[in-house]
Design a protein around this motif. Structure first.
Motif, PDB file in Angstrom:
ATOM      1  N   VAL A 103       0.831  -1.207   0.000  1.00 25.26           N
ATOM      2  CA  VAL A 103       0.000   0.000   0.000  1.00 25.26           C
ATOM      3  C   VAL A 103       0.865   1.255   0.000  1.00 25.26           C
ATOM      4  O   VAL A 103       1.735   1.424   0.855  1.00 25.26           O
ATOM      5  CB  VAL A 103      -0.953   0.008   1.215  1.00 25.26           C
ATOM      6  N   VAL A 113      -7.540   2.455  -2.257  1.00 25.26           N
ATOM      7  CA  VAL A 113      -6.112   2.147  -2.110  1.00 25.26           C
ATOM      8  C   VAL A 113      -5.360   2.429  -3.408  1.00 25.26           C
ATOM      9  O   VAL A 113      -5.809   2.082  -4.496  1.00 25.26           O
ATOM     10  CB  VAL A 113      -5.919   0.658  -1.719  1.00 25.26           C
ATOM     11  N   CYS A 127      -3.760   5.331   1.122  1.00 26.04           N
ATOM     12  CA  CYS A 127      -5.099   4.777   1.307  1.00 26.04           C
ATOM     13  C   CYS A 127      -6.007   5.812   1.954  1.00 26.04           C
ATOM     14  O   CYS A 127      -5.538   6.743   2.619  1.00 26.04           O
ATOM     15  CB  CYS A 127      -5.071   3.504   2.155  1.00 26.04           C
ATOM     16  N   LEU A 157      -1.685   1.369  -4.796  1.00 24.59           N
ATOM     17  CA  LEU A 157      -0.607   0.433  -4.493  1.00 24.59           C
ATOM     18  C   LEU A 157       0.758   1.021  -4.834  1.00 24.59           C
ATOM     19  O   LEU A 157       0.881   1.897  -5.698  1.00 24.59           O
ATOM     20  CB  LEU A 157      -0.807  -0.874  -5.261  1.00 24.59           C
TER      21      LEU A 157
END
Length: 518
Positions: free
Chosen positions: A435, A456, A438, A458
């Motif tokens: 992550v 989210v 977020c 990434l």
């Protein structure tokens, strides 16, 4: 308490010290004072009188710093314009506070024709760019060169200094009225508690139309310190400015800090001159803070908590609370204690003060609190009650008076009758190695009223599934707090100040529905 006092003091104490650095341009405090006096004279010759509003629509620059000082020197009021707004929002703010003079740089020159077509209040346009002055506009540098310097009007105290517009994404923006005293007290209180760092070289990367940038500019001006200005935040621009100009004092919004550390060009050696890093404007994920602390051993860290309505910070967590003991105890997560000249309470929905440790709304009283919202008596009365500013932030005070912010009240998720604070869930999600960024929001649920939904972004080159992230959360959170759904995006919607705009994330889910949040 007038906001030009710092410039007078710097000119007297160290006139040859560098005041501003912008690209290849730099000027001493003596040179800046002369230019400010001339620009103030030019504004007065154009009809600007005491308390008139003068607007600026531009990226950050040394001229933006001069604009603030010159408008105050002339006895007038600044109205810096949000550069992320649409033309209708810009026009609304100009007309709302009757700004008759507008200063525009090269970046926003293409908007001038549309602005002129839609507003009647702006009668003078000043071009603050580096090319030939367009027809129908006055040249910023020409005005300074031709003007006669004037004496400082020396307006201060409770006189209006700035109207900073906040909001605008849902409904009309509100003009926050800040006095000279508001800015002065917020800056002096922070310097008294955190240390003024005389002689520092500070970077301004946050937008100067925002209270974070404007407040930092005021504080550095009062201290007589050198400021290095970049047009807007980019990781490359910050790294270059720090290395090139020996910046030792840095303030960034958490999202900016993350982008800086994640950038391929980031190298710790490029920031060897940094002595202090401050962060604020939005909550920081604990994993990001811990990563930053580990990358910069020996550097002082401090956080700030405040808002436009308080002329920036009302409290801060000092460097002493960023060491190993504070990290272990959790004190590093606090935003500090009430600053000098400020009081903080935690209250319930009826305004009753809550005991230590109980979560409620943060309310603030003190000399930093705004005069009110421009021409909005109902909104002012709703925000300022019995001398207290109701912030809309949820938080609690511990037994030692340290404040912990848990969420915006409107961002709190109520699922099955349980309160879920998005920041708590975000801190756990952010610990997953895949992550990058977020945000957690509440979305409609027939069964629970609201359900916890995670958005989210990434890390580049990383992969993770929805179930993997949900399982990760279940290792540290109660079941009702864990995301029921996960949405993957390439990027987050950010405000001009670098905050994630959760209203945009929520909007598709709540469109056409009445949100049921207590």
């Amino acid at each position: 308490m007038n906001l030009t006092q710092g410039l007078h003091r710097a000119q007297q104490n160290h006139p040859e010290r560098i005041a501003t650095v912008f690209g290849d341009r730099q000027q001493t405090f003596h040179q800046m004072a002369q230019r400010v006096a001339r620009l103030a004279g030019a504004l007065q010759s154009l009809g600007v009188r005491a308390s008139d509003r003068v607007a600026m629509l531009a990226l950050n620059s040394d001229r933006y710093a001069e604009y603030f000082q010159a408008v105050w020197w002339a006895g007038a009021v600044t109205n810096p314009v949000n550069t992320r707004w649409s033309v209708p929002e810009i026009v609304y703010s100009l007309a709302d506070c009757d700004s008759q003079v507008l200063i525009v740089d090269d970046q926003y020159l293409p908007l001038v024709e549309q602005i002129q077509e839609r507003t009647r209040c702006v009668h003078t346009l000043i071009y603050a760019g580096d090319r030939a002055t367009p027809p129908g506009m006055l040249g910023y540098e020409d005005l300074i060169a031709d003007a006669t310097p004037v004496e400082d009007a020396m307006r201060g105290g409770d006189a209006l200094a700035a109207i900073l517009y906040t909001g605008g994404t849902t409904g009309f923006p509100k003009g926050v009225m800040l006095s000279h005293t508001n800015f002065w007290i917020a800056s002096i209180a922070r310097m008294a508690e955190m240390g003024g760092q005389p002689g520092s070289i500070s970077l301004i990367a946050t937008p100067l139309f925002h209270v974070g940038g404007a407040g930092r500019l005021v504080g550095q001006s009062i201290g007589g310190n050198t400021i290095v200005i970049v047009p807007s935040f980019t990781a490359e621009g910050v790294l270059d400015a720090v290395e090139r100009h020996g910046v030792n004092d840095l303030m960034l919004v958490p999202t900016m800090l993350q982008m800086l550390l994640d950038h391929p060009a980031f190298e710790r050696r490029k920031m060897a001159t940094i002595k202090r890093i401050s962060y604020g404007a939005s909550p920081i994920a604990l994993p990001l803070l811990e990563r930053t602390l580990d990358l910069f051993p020996g550097v002082e860290f401090a956080s700030a908590y405040g808002m436009t309505e308080t002329a920036a910070s009302v409290c801060g967590n000092p460097p002493v609370n960023h060491g190993p003991e504070a990290r272990k105890s959790g004190l590093v997560r606090s935003v500090g204690r009430a600053g000098y000249g400020c009081e903080i309470r935690i209250v319930d929905s009826d305004g009753n003060e809550l005991p230590r440790g109980a979560v409620g709304e943060v309310i603030i009283r003190g000399g930093c609190v705004m005069l009110g919202y421009w021409k909005k008596p109902a909104e002012t009365a709703a925000a300022l009650r019995d001398g207290w500013l109701h912030t809309g932030d949820g938080g609690y005070l511990d037994e030692d008076g340290y404040l912990y912010i848990v969420d915006r009240i409107k961002d709190m998720i109520v699922t099955g009758g349980e309160n879920v604070y998005s920041a708590e869930v975000e801190n756990i999600l952010a610990r997953h190695p895949a992550v990058s960024v977020c945000a957690v929001i509440g979305i409609p649920s027939r069964q629970w009223g609201e359900s916890v939904h995670a958005v989210v972004v990434l890390q580049t080159g990383s992969q993770a599934t929805e179930e993997e992230l949900r399982a990760h959360c279940r290792t540290a959170l109660a079941g009702y707090k864990c995301p029921k759904s996960v949405e993957f995006r390439e990027a987050m919607p950010l405000s001009a100040a670098g905050k994630v705009v959760k209203a945009q994330l929520r909007e598709p889910y709540w469109r056409g529905q009445e949100r049921k949040v207590s």
